[in-house]
Write a protein that holds these residues in place. Structure first.
Motif, mmCIF file in Angstrom:
data_model
loop_
_atom_site.group_PDB
_atom_site.id
_atom_site.type_symbol
_atom_site.label_atom_id
_atom_site.label_comp_id
_atom_site.label_asym_id
_atom_site.label_seq_id
_atom_site.Cartn_x
_atom_site.Cartn_y
_atom_site.Cartn_z
ATOM 1 N N UNK A 1 33.091 34.148 33.430
ATOM 2 C CA UNK A 1 33.430 35.370 33.822
ATOM 3 C C UNK A 1 34.826 35.698 33.906
ATOM 4 N N UNK A 2 34.999 37.068 34.112
ATOM 5 C CA UNK A 2 36.409 37.481 34.633
ATOM 6 C C UNK A 2 36.275 38.537 35.531
ATOM 7 N N UNK A 3 37.520 39.040 36.148
ATOM 8 C CA UNK A 3 37.418 40.306 37.058
ATOM 9 C C UNK A 3 38.760 41.034 36.551
ATOM 10 N N UNK A 4 38.672 42.220 36.610
ATOM 11 C CA UNK A 4 40.004 43.148 36.204
ATOM 12 C C UNK A 4 39.948 44.302 37.324
ATOM 13 N N UNK A 5 40.961 44.491 37.763
ATOM 14 C CA UNK A 5 41.228 45.514 38.594
ATOM 15 C C UNK A 5 42.702 46.296 38.409
ATOM 16 N N UNK A 6 42.282 47.780 38.121
ATOM 17 C CA UNK A 6 43.696 48.481 37.950
ATOM 18 C C UNK A 6 42.961 50.083 38.240
ATOM 19 N N UNK A 7 43.816 50.406 39.541
ATOM 20 C CA UNK A 7 44.861 49.794 40.117
ATOM 21 C C UNK A 7 44.062 48.897 41.037
ATOM 22 N N UNK A 8 45.028 47.939 41.370
ATOM 23 C CA UNK A 8 44.560 46.591 41.961
ATOM 24 C C UNK A 8 45.180 46.613 43.612
ATOM 25 N N UNK A 9 46.109 47.344 43.744
ATOM 26 C CA UNK A 9 46.926 47.190 45.162
ATOM 27 C C UNK A 9 47.395 48.559 45.710
ATOM 28 N N UNK B 1 30.919 32.803 40.509
ATOM 29 C CA UNK B 1 30.408 33.384 39.278
ATOM 30 C C UNK B 1 31.320 33.440 38.351
ATOM 31 N N UNK B 2 32.582 32.948 38.317
ATOM 32 C CA UNK B 2 33.686 32.957 37.308
ATOM 33 C C UNK B 2 33.799 31.551 36.781
ATOM 34 N N UNK B 3 32.820 30.798 37.340
ATOM 35 C CA UNK B 3 32.987 29.317 36.804
ATOM 36 C C UNK B 3 34.348 28.812 37.412
#
Length: 372
Positions: free
Chosen positions: A293-301, A185-187
């Motif tokens: 595409x992209x993925x952004x996570x915050x908070x991530x862990x 999906x993100x190439x």
């Protein structure tokens, strides 16, 4: 358990083929019932190290379906007494650091979760393995790759499993992003950024004691960006560069890193830029970028809930306490041979330690360090 299930299934099919009527209806087990028998069996766990994180795991296990807290190992008698009352742990399943080897003779304990300081992981994990119990070890698995390899070898020799507390490997939003990347999906993945840090408090705590921690921020919070780069990109880095910044040499003594910036290169051409620090807050972010595409996570862990979005929209997977999911999934790995989406075994922990060793080497030499 898996072999026993296969045996029962074959035995049941043979009985049907011969048109035999069971003498006891309890033997009339179909495949569904056999699976239920397997899934009803809990992984009986003792926690070694009753500090704040051990308490977090114990509380999370109250909601587990496959894992059960049945024992404790601690050097503090008052903690043992308190845990006995809080979690209903019998006296026969309570040990200290001098007596825990006696779990070898306790059939009511299947595994021990080692949540002691990093510098004690090797000793405690090998002691548990030699007692014939499965080992779950908090991350980082050891203070360097040499010790990590000794742990892997010891558990292999003892024929017990060695798992590492990578709770994020089971977190729903994290898994969603990994599956999207695997599905293309993100190439083509080009870039990852991992920011991991907070301002650490008490200067006398074990995390700032080199003998117990094996380092500083990198051995605590930095490992999240290391591990995250690997499972988000889906490859193993082939080189690393790193730079250290130390503004408080009194608090962060020799060998205890305050802030390290580090970069990875991957065989597919992707690069990663990461930060590990004990002197800045509001740093818990992952960003993955690809050609589509992209993925952004915050908070991530953090302990959650994790928040994130991709080019397709927000991540909406419901939040479940990470340690609850982790312990149930680890029970399935140990009892049923389940294969997780992302490995949590000793080899996985060892790969992170090899990278950490390389980061520290890059800091000292100022050179690009190759990884094989």
């Amino acid at each position: 358990m898996k072999n026993r299930r296969i045996f029962l299934q074959k035995a049941g099919l043979s009985a049907l083929a011969l048109n035999l009527t069971p003498l006891n209806p309890l033997w009339a087990l179909n495949e569904e019932n056999i699976m239920n028998v397997a899934e009803d069996k809990p992984l009986r766990v003792a926690i070694m190290g009753l500090g704040s994180y051990g308490t977090r795991v114990a509380n999370a296990m109250k909601d587990c379906k496959r894992a059960k807290l049945v024992g404790v190992i601690s050097g503090t008698p008052s903690k043992i007494e308190a845990w006995q009352k809080e979690y209903g742990i019998p006296a026969k399943n309570c040990y200290n650091y001098e007596t825990y080897h006696q779990i070898k003779d306790n059939p009511d304990i299947d595994a021990v979760y080692v949540i002691t300081p990093n510098g004690l992981h090797k000793e405690h994990a090998i002691g548990v393995a030699n007692a014939g119990k499965h080992v779950i070890c908090e991350k980082p698995m050891a203070v360097n790759a040499k010790e990590g390899k000794e742990m892997v070898d010891a558990c292999h020799a003892a024929r017990v499993k060695l798992l590492v507390g990578y709770r994020m490997h089971f977190e729903a939003k994290t898994q969603e992003v990994i599956k999207m990347r695997m599905n293309g999906d993100f190439g083509k993945v080009l870039f990852f950024q991992g920011l991991s840090g907070f301002v650490i408090g008490d200067p006398t705590q074990w995390r700032l004691n080199y003998e117990l921690s094996g380092g500083g921020a990198m051995m605590d919070i930095g490992i999240y960006s290391i591990n995250g780069a690997r499972y988000m990109i889906g490859e193993e880095p082939i080189w690393v560069t790193a730079q250290e910044t130390k503004n408080d040499p009194v608090k962060f003594k020799e060998g205890v890193d305050e802030t390290i910036q580090f970069q990875f290169g991957f065989p597919g051409g992707a690069v990663a830029s990461c930060l590990s620090t004990y002197s800045m807050n509001n740093l818990d972010k992952f960003f993955l970028n690809g050609t589509k595409g992209f993925a952004e996570m915050q908070p991530s862990t953090g302990y959650g809930p994790i928040e994130g979005r991709t080019n397709k929209g927000p991540l909406t997977n419901p939040h479940v306490t990470h340690q609850t999911t982790q312990m149930d999934e680890m029970a399935a790995i140990i009892l049923d041979g389940k294969k997780p989406l992302v490995p949590v075994d000793g080899e996985e922990g060892l790969r992170d330690l090899v990278i950490i060793d390389a980061i520290y080497k890059a800091v000292k030499t100022g050179e690009k360090v190759g990884l094989v």
